[in-house]
Design an enzyme around this catalytic site. Structure first.
Site, PDB file in Angstrom:
ATOM      1  N   ASP A  51       0.766  -1.164   0.053  1.00  0.00           N
ATOM      2  CA  ASP A  51       0.111   0.033   0.000  1.00  0.00           C
ATOM      3  C   ASP A  51       0.813   1.345   0.045  1.00  0.00           C
ATOM      4  OD1 ASP A  51      -2.208   1.477  -0.058  1.00  0.00           O
ATOM      5  OD2 ASP A  51      -2.690   1.211   1.979  1.00  0.00           O
ATOM      6  N   HIS A  91       2.784   3.343  -8.926  1.00  0.00           N
ATOM      7  CA  HIS A  91       2.640   1.980  -9.242  1.00  0.00           C
ATOM      8  C   HIS A  91       3.791   1.286 -10.089  1.00  0.00           C
ATOM      9  CE1 HIS A  91      -1.348   2.204  -8.002  1.00  0.00           C
ATOM     10  NE2 HIS A  91      -1.688   2.735  -8.793  1.00  0.00           N
ATOM     11  N   LEU A 142      11.224 -20.754  -4.458  1.00  0.00           N
ATOM     12  CA  LEU A 142      10.268 -19.684  -3.845  1.00  0.00           C
ATOM     13  C   LEU A 142       8.967 -19.900  -4.489  1.00  0.00           C
ATOM     14  CD1 LEU A 142       9.426 -17.144  -1.818  1.00  0.00           C
ATOM     15  CD2 LEU A 142      10.074 -15.785  -4.136  1.00  0.00           C
TER      16      LEU A 142
END
Ligand code: FPP
Length: 272
Positions: free
Chosen positions: A23, A40, A134
């Site tokens: 955020d 972004h 991962l």
């Protein structure tokens, strides 16, 4: 792989699964008199830093909240920008993820996304499926209540057609119907950007997660800030309902008496 894992309480344990609400991109951009899109775009760099640090530290699963079910309410140009960025980032980051031995998995209601994006997601998932270092799980058009509703619908359908006896439903069999089936629950739940809310992210799965909130905006959350969050987790004592004395007494065995992870792959039910 790190020696200490979240099987141990405290003592530098590394979380097996970290979930992050990224955020603050918009506010980061506004503070610099830049359009929200620049925030972004800068956020993608933090994604890369966090992925690389996860691999370095031996985190097994990293789930990033890229687009919530509620994000459709944003102005159309921003939604379109995010879709385009997602596609671009997917192309560049998946290449790096593949080189680093990572696997991509995308969860959420993808039906609403452009077909091109859905196709590339499916291709990237297949291309990285065999990697084990991962699991990078991207939550896109995801909501915790959506996830639970979908699982409940499947369970109700199975019960209605006689495939499932409702009396036999367990936490594990319910969890096997969630989007995250087969993965461990998050041990650490991070939110950047100063808000202290779960925002409908992994509601069931985060039942025992340690929460970590930071005022840093997502584009400012790099490898060092993430390493600090992991170190903070390593200093916490996870009790799972026990007393501190019990946990201290059991040392490394402490989590053996934790609630069974409904996402333990060995426990995933074969029920449809
Ligand atoms: C929240 O900031 C961020 C988003 C809604 C989008 C996050 C997406 C990325 C960082 C790109 C993701 C790419 C990949 C491959 C995972 P905000 O816009 O809500 O910020 P604000 O609260 O300051 O307005």
């Amino acid at each position: 792989m790190a020696e200490n894992t979240s099987e141990q309480a405290g003592a530098g344990a590394v979380p097996r699964h970290v979930a992050i609400i990224m955020d603050g991109n918009g506010r980061w951009a506004r503070a610099r008199h830049l359009p929200r899109g620049a925030g972004h775009r800068a956020g993608v760099k933090s994604v890369r830093a966090v992925v690389e640090e996860s691999i370095r530290q031996g985190v097994q699963v990293l789930t990033l909240f890229a687009f919530s079910s509620e994000n459709w309410r944003r102005p159309r140009p921003e939604v379109d920008f995010l879709m385009q960025l997602f596609l671009t980032a997917l192309r560049s980051e998946v290449k790096k993820l593949k080189e680093n031995g990572g696997r991509l998995r995308v969860i959420g209601d993808l039906g609403a996304f452009p077909e091109r994006l859905r196709l590339e997601i499916a291709e990237a998932e297949v291309a990285t499926a065999a990697n084990t270092k991962l699991t990078l799980q991207i939550a896109a058009n995801y909501g915790g209540r959506w996830d639970l509703t979908e699982a409940t619908r499947r369970i109700a359908q199975a019960a209605a057609t006689g495939q499932l006896d409702p009396a036999t439903l367990t936490e594990a069999s319910l969890a096997s119907q969630l989007a995250t089936a087969g993965l461990p629950d998050p041990d650490l739940f991070i939110r950047t950007g100063g808000e202290r809310r779960l925002s409908n992210f992994l509601l069931w799965q985060s039942a025992y997660a340690e929460l970590y909130f930071t005022d840093l905006m997502w584009p400012d959350f790099g490898a060092a800030a993430y390493a600090e969050a992991l170190a903070d987790f390593g200093r916490r004592q996870r009790r799972f309902g026990q007393t501190s004395e019990q946990v201290m007494g059991q040392g490394a065995q402490a989590l053996d008496s934790a609630p069974e992870s409904p996402h333990d792959p060995d426990r995933v039910s074969s029920w449809p």
